[in-house]
Design a protein around this motif. Structure first.
Motif, PDB file in Angstrom:
ATOM      1  N   MET A 207       0.988  -1.311   0.110  1.00  0.00           N
ATOM      2  CA  MET A 207      -0.090  -0.063  -0.033  1.00  0.00           C
ATOM      3  C   MET A 207       0.868   1.340   0.041  1.00  0.00           C
ATOM      4  SD  MET A 207      -2.681  -1.223   3.252  1.00  0.00           S
ATOM      5  CE  MET A 207      -4.014   0.257   2.746  1.00  0.00           C
ATOM      6  N   THR A 208       0.483   2.424  -0.569  1.00  0.00           N
ATOM      7  CA  THR A 208       1.019   3.740  -0.588  1.00  0.00           C
ATOM      8  C   THR A 208       1.169   4.101   1.013  1.00  0.00           C
ATOM      9  OG1 THR A 208      -0.791   4.845  -0.671  1.00  0.00           O
ATOM     10  CG2 THR A 208       0.257   4.168  -2.932  1.00  0.00           C
ATOM     11  N   PHE A 209       2.082   5.122   1.417  1.00  0.00           N
ATOM     12  CA  PHE A 209       2.212   5.633   2.723  1.00  0.00           C
ATOM     13  C   PHE A 209       0.728   6.260   2.844  1.00  0.00           C
ATOM     14  CE2 PHE A 209       2.861   9.437   5.351  1.00  0.00           C
ATOM     15  CZ  PHE A 209       3.164   8.793   6.482  1.00  0.00           C
ATOM     16  N   GLY A 210       0.124   7.012   2.232  1.00  0.00           N
ATOM     17  CA  GLY A 210      -0.921   7.744   2.429  1.00  0.00           C
ATOM     18  C   GLY A 210      -2.090   6.855   2.760  1.00  0.00           C
ATOM     19  N   LYS A 211      -2.272   5.744   1.976  1.00  0.00           N
ATOM     20  CA  LYS A 211      -3.437   4.751   2.114  1.00  0.00           C
ATOM     21  C   LYS A 211      -3.183   3.997   3.421  1.00  0.00           C
ATOM     22  CE  LYS A 211      -7.115   2.125   0.884  1.00  0.00           C
ATOM     23  NZ  LYS A 211      -8.354   2.760   0.840  1.00  0.00           N
ATOM     24  N   TRP A 212      -2.080   3.443   3.435  1.00  0.00           N
ATOM     25  CA  TRP A 212      -1.742   2.986   4.945  1.00  0.00           C
ATOM     26  C   TRP A 212      -2.037   3.442   6.248  1.00  0.00           C
ATOM     27  CZ3 TRP A 212       0.776   2.883   9.319  1.00  0.00           C
ATOM     28  CH2 TRP A 212       0.893   1.416  10.034  1.00  0.00           C
ATOM     29  N   ARG A 213      -1.570   4.638   6.083  1.00  0.00           N
ATOM     30  CA  ARG A 213      -1.913   5.691   7.313  1.00  0.00           C
ATOM     31  C   ARG A 213      -3.453   6.108   7.617  1.00  0.00           C
ATOM     32  NH1 ARG A 213       0.937  11.648   7.828  1.00  0.00           N
ATOM     33  NH2 ARG A 213      -0.458  11.821   5.923  1.00  0.00           N
ATOM     34  N   GLN A 214      -4.071   6.123   6.423  1.00  0.00           N
ATOM     35  CA  GLN A 214      -5.558   6.282   6.631  1.00  0.00           C
ATOM     36  C   GLN A 214      -6.259   5.284   6.959  1.00  0.00           C
ATOM     37  OE1 GLN A 214      -8.276   8.767   4.030  1.00  0.00           O
ATOM     38  NE2 GLN A 214      -8.765   6.772   2.860  1.00  0.00           N
TER      39      GLN A 214
END
Length: 269
Positions: A207-214
């Motif tokens: 996953m991308t960093f932004g997607k994972w954090r969300q």
């Protein structure tokens, strides 16, 4: 659910006896208080864990799953995992013999629990497996296996990285989901380029960093919602600027607004 737990099951045969059984399907129901932790362990059988009340977090090397009352987590045989109980929990654990698991989900996942599957799980965890099993119990076991072939995986999974540096970032975000540091900030902390950080994050988690954090923020927010915290406060605690921004992200991820989601959980309990 495992032998390491000191919580007493609501039946005469304990977790060790049930988990080691050579029967096709066995089950047990256990109440866990808030804050309880079952240390890392594994079972030789496939393991289905359903929370009829409360909330459960399951952690394994491959990822983490949250299990609200409308769902159950499926773990393949011999997958090491530990259980964390953020909200007092009534858990139902089913163990499915390894040779039967070939026809069940091939990845660890959270599955939807229909009314039929819920009642089947409940019935199977009330059986006394120290006595000869009735024809009804055998039929319930067959029904459970059939139902497990049907439910799709749900978005309650957070993949966990194997890359040590990326893992350290994820650990820090787990401790504070509202952390506002950007990918560029983390890259600077690790003394690597931002493009390198993004590439390594995707390679390690899928996953991308932004997607994972969300996904982390939304999954972490479930505990606060289940504890009755106001939605606006949950939104701010989870790193969102407003009630509406949080609600939009939540609905996109889980298919329901936070208020609707909580109402569904209360109906299921």
């Amino acid at each position: 659910m495992g032998a390491a737990s000191t919580v007493q099951p609501a039946k005469s045969c304990g977790p060790d006896t049930v988990a080691a059984s050579e029967l096709p399907v066995t089950g047990i129901a256990i109440h866990y208080p808030q804050g309880h932790v079952v240390p890392m362990h594994q079972h030789q059988h496939g393991h289905l864990i359903y929370a009829s009340q409360g909330l459960l977090r399951v952690e394994a090397e491959t990822g983490q799953w949250l299990v609200p009352p409308t769902s159950a987590v499926w773990l393949r045989p011999e997958v090491a995992h530990r259980l964390i109980v953020p909200v007092a929990l009534q858990a139902h654990g089913l163990f499915i013999r390894k040779d039967i698991c070939a026809n069940l989900p091939t990845t660890d996942c959270v599955v939807q629990v229909s009314g039929l599957l819920r009642e089947t799980i409940t019935e199977l965890t009330c059986v006394d497996y120290t006595t000869p099993l009735s024809r009804r119990t055998h039929l319930l076991s067959e029904l459970l296996l059939e139902e497990l072939n049907t439910p799709p995986a749900l978005p309650f999974h957070l993949p966990w990285p194997q890359d040590a540096q990326i893992q350290n970032v994820c650990h820090q975000l787990m401790g504070d989901p509202s952390h506002q540091a950007t990918a560029g900030d983390w890259a600077s902390t690790l003394a690597i380029g931002e493009k390198t950080f993004h590439r390594r994050f995707v390679k390690s988690t899928g996953m991308t960093f932004g997607k994972w954090r969300q996904q982390l923020r939304l999954m972490s927010s479930l505990t606060q919602l289940m504890q009755g915290a106001p939605i606006t406060q949950v939104a701010l605690n989870s790193g969102y600027d407003s009630h509406s921004a949080y609600t939009t992200a939540f609905k996109k991820q889980f298919g329901h607004a936070p208020s609707e989601f909580i109402q569904r959980q209360l109906v299921m309990q």
